[in-house]
Write a protein that holds these residues in place. Structure first.
Motif, PDB file in Angstrom:
ATOM      1  N   ASN A 209       0.837  -1.186   0.000  1.00 31.36           N
ATOM      2  CA  ASN A 209       0.000   0.000   0.000  1.00 31.36           C
ATOM      3  C   ASN A 209       0.880   1.247   0.000  1.00 31.36           C
ATOM      4  OD1 ASN A 209      -2.242   1.588   0.048  1.00 31.36           O
ATOM      5  ND2 ASN A 209      -2.572   1.413   2.257  1.00 31.36           N
ATOM      6  N   PRO A 210       1.169   1.781  -1.171  1.00 30.33           N
ATOM      7  CA  PRO A 210       0.524   1.470  -2.450  1.00 30.33           C
ATOM      8  C   PRO A 210       1.340   0.552  -3.367  1.00 30.33           C
ATOM      9  CG  PRO A 210       1.728   3.519  -2.644  1.00 30.33           C
ATOM     10  CD  PRO A 210       1.979   3.001  -1.250  1.00 30.33           C
ATOM     11  N   ASP A 223       5.423   0.191  -1.405  1.00 32.18           N
ATOM     12  CA  ASP A 223       5.523  -0.005   0.048  1.00 32.18           C
ATOM     13  C   ASP A 223       5.216  -1.473   0.300  1.00 32.18           C
ATOM     14  OD1 ASP A 223       5.709   0.357   2.753  1.00 32.18           O
ATOM     15  OD2 ASP A 223       3.793   1.402   2.982  1.00 32.18           O
TER      16      ASP A 223
HETATM   17 MG    MG Z   1       2.125   2.658   2.735  1.00 32.84          MG
END
Ligand code: MG
Ligand code: ADP
Length: 399
Positions: A209-210, A223
Motif C-alpha cells: 500500500n501502495p 511499500d
Molecule cells: Mg504505505
C-alpha cells in the motif's frame, strides 16, 4: 514476526517481483552512500519502523510543520539533511501509538513517477481458513476506512489450498483493479508471484500500500509490510535473521527467551496461567468481574521454578500491574511442585502486590498447604470464578 519494509522488499525481489532499487542505512554517511548507488535524480528517504502511516507521521523532536517519515530528495545534499533529521528521532504515526517509535534505520530508494496508486494484500483469513487476496483501486489509503465507506471498491478472493492459485483468481484481481491491456496482464502475473512468495515464506500477512502504476506503465511495489508465522521460522533461517528486537516490546523479547508466551495488554491484573485455553478463560473471567487483564501469559505445560520466577518478574516489570492471578492446572506437573515454585518466586522478587493463586489437579491439597504455610500474603482460591472475584476485590481494596 514483523520485518521492515526494506527486508520485505528484498524477499519479494528474491521471488522475481519488481521493486524500486534501494538500500538500507544505519547512519547519515550510509544514507548518502546508498543514494550514490542509485541512478537519481529523485531519491526517497524512508524511516524503517514496524508501523505504517510513516508518510503522514510527525517527529516528536521536530517542529509541527516538519516533513514526515517518507521524504523526497532531489539531491545528495537533501538526502543527507533528511537522514540527519530523521535518525535517532521519534516518529509518531497512526499505528505507533502516542509514544511513537525511534527511527534507527533508513531506506534510501529510487524515486518513482507515480501515475496511480492501488492497494493489494494477502493474509491468512481465519473465517474461511484460507489465504485471502485483497485488491482495491484506492491505494495509499487506510483500507479499513475504504472497506467501511466504499466496500464496492474492494475485491477479495480466497484460495482453496488443495487447488492452489488459478488463472481465474489472477483475472478477478486484475479486473478488480480496473486495469486494461498490458497493465492488466502485469497485474495477473504479479498476483501469482505474490501468492507464491507468500506461501514459500510462510507469511501471515503481506500488504502493498501502495502498489503503483508508473508514468511509463509499469506496476511496481512501492511499500511493503510483511509478517510471518513464528511457528514456521525454524524452516526460514534467512527470515528469522531479519528479526529486529529493538522494534518489539522488551518484555515480550525477554519472555521469548524463557519460552513463555507473553503478550502485554492494557489492564491492571497480571495473569500467570498454564495452557493457552486456560489463559484465555482466565482473561475472560477477569473481564466478567469488571477488571482487565494486564497480559496474556502461558507458562506452558512443564513450568519449572525458574520459568515461574521469570514469568513473575516479567509481569511485575509492567508498572500497570496492581495484582496477580495465578491459575495453574497441575496435570503433568504436581500442584505441590508448582506451589513451591510460586513461593520461591514471590520471595525472590519481593512481591508487593496482592497475589491470588488457584491450583487444581494432582496433589492440590499439599499445594494449598505450602501456600498457606509460606508466611506470604497469598490468597488461595477454590475455582476460577472464586479466583477472579478475589483478585478483583484485592486490587480494589489496595487502591
Ligand atoms: Mg504505505
Ligand atoms: P507509509 O504507508 O508508511 O506512509 P509509504 O511507503 O506507503 O509509507 O509511502 C507513503 C507515500 O509516499 C506513498 O503513498 C507514495 O505516494 C510516496 N512514496 C513512497 N515511496 C515512494 C517512491 N519510491 N517514489 C515516489 N513516491 C513514493
Amino acid at each position: 514476526m514483523n520485518v521492515h519494509e526494506y527486508q520485505a522488499k528484498e524477499l519479494l525481489k528474491a521471488h522475481g517481483i519488481a521493486v524500486p532499487e534501494g538500500h538500507a542505512a544505519l547512519s547519515v554517511e550510509e544514507a548518502v552512500a546508498a543514494a550514490k548507488k542509485l541512478p537519481g535524480p529523485l531519491y526517497v528517504v524512508k524511516a524503517q519502523i514496524h508501523a505504517g502511516g510513516r508518510g503522514k507521521g510527525k517527529f516528536k523532536e521536530l517542529p509541527e510543520d516538519a516533513k514526515g517519515g517518507v521524504r523526497l530528495a532531489k539531491s545528495l545534499e537533501e538526502v543527507e539533511s533528511h537522514a540527519r533529521e530523521m535518525l535517532g528521532n521519534t516518529l509518531v504515526t497512526v499505528q505507533t501509538g502516542a509514544e511513537g517509535k525511534q527511527v534507527n534505520r533508513l531506506y534510501v530508494t529510487d524515486g518513482v513517477d507515480i501515475a496511480k496508486e492501488y492497494y493489494f494484500s494477502l493474509l491468512v483469513d481465519r473465517a474461511s481458513g484460507r489465504v485471502a487476496m485483497v485488491a482495491s483501486t484506492e491505494g495509499g489509503m487506510d483500507i479499513e476506512a475504504v472497506a467501511h465507506d466504499t466496500p464496492e471498491k474492494i475485491t477479495t478472493i480466497t484460495i482453496d489450498p488443495a487447488q492452489g492459485f488459478m488463472p481465474h483468481h489472477a483475472r478477478a484481481l486484475a479486473f478488480g483493479l480496473k486495469l486494461e491491456g498490458d497493465l492488466n496482464k502485469q497485474a495477473q502475473r504479479l498476483a501469482k508471484q505474490l501468492y507464491d512468495a507468500f506461501m514459500a515464506t510462510d507469511a501471515a500477512m503481506l500488504e502493498i500500500n501502495p502498489l503503483v502504476e508508473t508514468e511509463d506503465d509499469k506496476l511496481t511495489v512501492l511499500d511493503a509490510k510483511m509478517s510471518f508465522d513464528s511457528n514456521a521460522l525454524f524452516r526460514h533461517k534467512d527470515i528469522a535473521e531479519m528479526r529486529d528486537e529493538t522494534e518489539e516490546d522488551p518484555s515480550e523479547v525477554e519472555a521469548s527467551e524463557y519460552d513463555l508466551a507473553y503478550i502485554k495488554l492494557d489492564g491492571n491484573i497480571g495473569c500467570m496461567v498454564n495452557g493457552a485455553g486456560l489463559a484465555m478463560a482466565t482473561m475472560d473471567i477477569i473481564k466478567l468481574n469488571g477488571a482487565f487483564p494486564a497480559n496474556f501469559l502461558d507458562v506452558g505445560g512443564g513450568a519449572t521454578t525458574e520459568k515461574v520466577t521469570a514469568a513473575f518478574k516479567i509481569i511485575l516489570k509492567d508498572p500497570a500491574v496492581e495484582g496477580i492471578l495465578v491459575n495453574i492446572f497441575g496435570g503433568i506437573m504436581k500442584c505441590d511442585v508448582i506451589a513451591n515454585g510460586i513461593v520461591q518466586a514471590a520471595k525472590d522478587v519481593n512481591l508487593q502486590v496482592p497475589l491470588v493463586v488457584r491450583l487444581e489437579g494432582t496433589n492440590v491439597e499439599a499445594g494449598k498447604e505450602i501456600l498457606d504455610n509460606s508466611g506470604l500474603a497469598i490468597v488461595s482460591a477454590d475455582d476460577l470464578g472464586d479466583a477472579a472475584r478475589k483478585i478483583v476485590a484485592e486490587v480494589k481494596q489496595a487502591a
